[in-house]
Design an enzyme around this catalytic site. Structure first.
Site, PDB file in Angstrom:
ATOM      1  N   GLU A  19       1.011  -0.287  -5.134  1.00 48.87           N
ATOM      2  CA  GLU A  19      -0.096   0.669  -5.247  1.00 48.87           C
ATOM      3  C   GLU A  19       0.509   2.067  -5.213  1.00 48.87           C
ATOM      4  O   GLU A  19       0.942   2.551  -4.162  1.00 48.87           O
ATOM      5  CB  GLU A  19      -1.088   0.503  -4.100  1.00 48.87           C
ATOM      6  CG  GLU A  19      -2.353   1.311  -4.310  1.00 48.87           C
ATOM      7  CD  GLU A  19      -2.534   2.510  -3.382  1.00 48.87           C
ATOM      8  OE1 GLU A  19      -3.450   3.298  -3.606  1.00 48.87           O
ATOM      9  OE2 GLU A  19      -1.747   2.672  -2.419  1.00 48.87           O
TER      10      GLU A  19
ATOM     11  N   ASP B 146       0.829  -1.209   0.000  1.00 42.51           N
ATOM     12  CA  ASP B 146       0.000   0.000   0.000  1.00 42.51           C
ATOM     13  C   ASP B 146       0.868   1.265   0.000  1.00 42.51           C
ATOM     14  O   ASP B 146       1.879   1.340   0.700  1.00 42.51           O
ATOM     15  CB  ASP B 146      -0.872  -0.022   1.265  1.00 42.51           C
ATOM     16  CG  ASP B 146      -1.841   1.132   1.343  1.00 42.51           C
ATOM     17  OD1 ASP B 146      -2.650   1.274   0.408  1.00 42.51           O
ATOM     18  OD2 ASP B 146      -1.808   1.886   2.333  1.00 42.51           O
TER      19      ASP B 146
ATOM     20  N   ASP C  70     -11.170   2.990  -4.151  1.00 37.86           N
ATOM     21  CA  ASP C  70     -10.742   4.388  -4.050  1.00 37.86           C
ATOM     22  C   ASP C  70     -11.444   5.262  -5.086  1.00 37.86           C
ATOM     23  O   ASP C  70     -12.127   4.785  -5.982  1.00 37.86           O
ATOM     24  CB  ASP C  70      -9.217   4.481  -4.216  1.00 37.86           C
ATOM     25  CG  ASP C  70      -8.496   4.230  -2.896  1.00 37.86           C
ATOM     26  OD1 ASP C  70      -9.069   4.563  -1.834  1.00 37.86           O
ATOM     27  OD2 ASP C  70      -7.370   3.708  -2.923  1.00 37.86           O
TER      28      ASP C  70
HETATM   29  C1  GLC Z   1      -4.208   3.504  -0.251  1.00 40.65           C
HETATM   30  C2  GLC Z   1      -5.601   2.942  -0.131  1.00 40.65           C
HETATM   31  C3  GLC Z   1      -6.537   4.012   0.330  1.00 40.65           C
HETATM   32  C4  GLC Z   1      -6.076   4.535   1.668  1.00 40.65           C
HETATM   33  C5  GLC Z   1      -4.586   4.950   1.608  1.00 40.65           C
HETATM   34  C6  GLC Z   1      -4.023   5.153   2.970  1.00 40.65           C
HETATM   35  O1  GLC Z   1      -4.116   4.501  -1.175  1.00 40.65           O
HETATM   36  O2  GLC Z   1      -5.995   2.418  -1.375  1.00 40.65           O
HETATM   37  O3  GLC Z   1      -7.861   3.547   0.416  1.00 40.65           O
HETATM   38  O4  GLC Z   1      -6.863   5.628   2.054  1.00 40.65           O
HETATM   39  O5  GLC Z   1      -3.789   3.960   0.997  1.00 40.65           O
HETATM   40  O6  GLC Z   1      -3.665   3.922   3.543  1.00 40.65           O
END
Ligand code: GLC
Length: 643
Positions: free
Chosen positions: A334, A292, A399
């Site tokens: 991500e 993440d 998201d």
């Molecule tokens: C990533 C997740 C998102 C979250 C962020 C903080 O971007 O997809 O939903 O708010 O991380 O952890």
């Protein structure tokens, strides 16, 4: 001259080998396997660790802790998972049969047991992997959809026990479905035991986070930082009076929400602790780990603290150590940043897989503007991909949608990037006159004019507004949904379905009644999976039936064509910007995809050699492609043996 590094790496390992060996007890075979992987990787791992932490007097001791953590996890790996490691074969990453899904366990199926019971639907879809949104313990009020983790090793009690989780993961595995779990690496929740200890200044835990007694340090950084969640008022630092300190509290770095405390990876103790959590998830049986928020992991003064070289080194180190323990596991990045920075995280020695937010947002951009030139530029950027890596392509996820196209790509076709983004936000929030979309602005930032969009796929594509109007409007919305999915499933990488979209699930406003969720409109596209809608979709009724059967057919077509097995799309000139056309091939198997992103019938000047079978309608084509219906598409297939 010989390089000092290889020698130092080998000396370091030799010095602790007896300690590592002892961790394996009488499992001689496991030890030998671990040792042989370590022998191959040792120089690389040492160089990576040294480049981050070699300046420390206790580097040797810290490095030993990394290896001990990896060896402990390797020794504890179950027989089931060791079997997977032994026959680790990553060809699934480029197979046309690979299909990912994503869901919240509670919203999709109530709990782990319910998820196991829902497996038949996942099998019907043909899923090979399922991303379970973070099921870990979170604070009771503020959870950011699971991304504020209070304990990486405990599940939320309402989902079930660890035993239930293990049972479900095996049930899914029996159906050929691997589980994708999140490693929320950048931050913990503010009630994580490390944060609680940090508040009280216990045992070095304050150094796990970026905590400051006053504003001197924060102000050195603040001016350079982007606002990730502007709703909270433009500061990445949060004042906490529950942190002990000379000033009756302290500032803590919180990139995302106030309750998500960023970890300080300059501290090797944080790396060791987080490595332990990561390897715990790996040993639970995750097939893929979603890393993440990769761009944010390392902070450097004078920069925007995103995409720093050290963040890459850190991920490479995680990658190398996971590889020692679990060669069958792949890492997914991500990163929702500039396309060049997104691509930089996708490397065989870093994250093997990467989400493709650029192609995702460009498909929506093309739908709103009826012009595919930015989407073509996005696909053009996918022309090269490192060996052993793959993109994950999706239309929607949990998201919001941010308009992540490169400014230079917009300028190259005469568009003003910020005006165009303003148009897209106005279109998808339904503010723009004549828009079919019923999304909503997310994190509107009046200071910068930036905004993003929340909403379910079907609602953004106009189904919700069409149901009010009825008649042809519904058919047009269904056509848009199927055309977008046809492009998503055929253009590049592994397709990902955000579960619910296969039955055209609509926006859900009920989150507004829940005070824990009301402040975050991403919950409008995180509604409960509508079981009754699945029933009517399977019975073929309503627009949900048309979407479900259409998507099932598209998935069948995808599976039959090896051209979709990892080849990259080659763009074709159609003579009209409203059309997107590309070709993919593998050996004799060739597929030409043509899609009309506009509401008009468009004549294509595209001419194709030979005869083609159109897989969607069953029609035969030779020569000119001709007219394409509004939001229509063609999947023209050819195999050398046919011609
Ligand atoms: C990533 C997740 C998102 C979250 C962020 C903080 O971007 O997809 O939903 O708010 O991380 O952890």
């Amino acid at each position: 001259m010989t390089d000092w590094r290889p020698q130092a790496a080998h000396t370091a390992v030799a010095a602790i080998e007896p300690k590592l060996r002892a961790l394996f007890g009488d499992s001689e075979k496991q030890w030998r396997r671990f040792r042989s992987r370590l022998a191959t990787e040792s120089e690389r791992l040492f160089a990576l660790a040294h480049s981050l932490y070699g300046w420390r007097w206790d580097f040797a001791w810290q490095y030993e802790a990394f290896l001990v953590s990896a060896a402990t996890a390797a020794a504890g790996r179950s027989k089931w998972l060791r079997r997977k490691d032994k026959r680790a074969d990553h060809s699934w990453m480029t197979s046309p049969e690979t299909l990912w899904g994503q869901c919240y366990v509670d919203r999709f199926a109530k709990d782990f047991e319910g998820l196991a019971e829902a497996t038949p639907h996942l099998e019907d879809l043909g899923l090979t992997h399922l991303h379970l949104m973070p099921p870990y313990l979170t604070p009771p009020l503020n959870s950011d959809g699971g991304y504020a983790v209070s304990d990486y090793r405990r599940f939320r009690p309402e989902l079930g026990s660890e035993k239930d989780f293990r049972k479900t993961i095996r049930r899914l595995d029996d159906s050929g479905i691997g589980v994708i779990l999140d490693f929320v690496a950048n931050h913990t929740a503010d009630d994580h035991p490390w944060a609680e200890a940090a508040k009280r200044g216990l045992g070095g835990f304050r150094d796990y986070y970026l905590i400051f007694d006053d504003r001197v340090e924060p102000d050195r950084y603040a001016g350079h930082l982007r606002e990730i969640f502007p709703d909270r008022g433009g500061d990445a630092f949060t004042w906490r009076s529950d942190i002990e300190g000379p000033n009756g509290g302290a500032w803590v770095w919180t990139t995302f929400h106030e309750f998500q405390w960023d970890l300080d990876y300059r501290n090797p103790g944080v790396f060791t602790a987080m490595l332990g959590e990561l390897l715990y998830l790996v040993n639970l049986g995750a097939a893929v780990i979603r890393m993440d928020a990769t761009p944010f992991l390392w902070k450097s003064p004078g920069t925007d603290c995103e995409n720093q070289p050290e963040a890459h080194t850190l991920l490479q180190l995680f990658n190398g150590l996971v590889g020692l323990v679990a060669p069958s596991v792949r890492l997914l990045s991500e990163a929702v940043v500039h396309p060049d920075n997104v691509a930089a995280f996708v490397r065989a020695d870093e994250c093997h897989l990467g989400y493709n937010p650029l192609v995702m947002s460009s498909m929506w951009e093309a739908l709103a503007s009826g012009d595919t030139r930015l989407l073509q530029a996005a696909l053009q950027r996918q022309r090269s991909r490192p060996e052993g890596c793959q993109w994950v392509t999706y239309l929607r996820c949990h998201d919001d949608i941010g308009w992540g196209f490169a400014d230079e790509d917009a300028l190259a076709i005469g568009l003003d990037p910020s005006q165009h983004r303003a148009y897209l936000n106005s279109f998808y929030s339904g503010e723009f006159a004549g828009s079919f979309s019923t999304g909503r602005r997310f994190q509107d930032n009046p200071r910068t004019g930036d905004s993003r969009i929340s909403g379910r796929m079907a609602s953004l594509a106009g189904l919700e507004s069409a149901l009010e109007i009825g008649g042809d409007a519904v058919d047009a919305a269904v056509a848009r949904i199927l055309m977008l999915n046809a492009v998503m499933l055929t253009s590049v990488g592994i397709p990902l379905i955000y579960l619910g979209d296969e039955i055209a699930q609509l926006n859900d406003e009920s989150y507004e009644l829940d005070e824990r969720l009301a402040g975050d409109n991403r919950w409008m596209h995180r509604g409960k999976f509508p079981k009754a809608r699945l029933k009517s979709a399977k019975a073929g009724s309503g627009p949900e039936g048309a979407v479900y059967s259409g998507m099932s057919r598209l998935l069948e077509i995808r599976k039959r064509h090896s051209a979709f097995a990892g080849s990259l799309p080659h763009l074709l000139d159609t003579g009209d910007a409203r059309l997107l056309a590309f070709q993919r091939r593998s050996g004799p198997d060739i597929v030409t995809v043509v899609a009309n992103f506009s509401s008009e019938t468009v004549d294509s000047s595209l001419e194709l050699d030979g005869s083609w079978h159109e897989a969607w309608s069953g029609a035969e084509y030779t020569g000119e492609v001709g007219a394409i219906d509004p939001y229509g598409f063609l999947l023209l297939t050819q195999s050398a043996s046919d011609s």
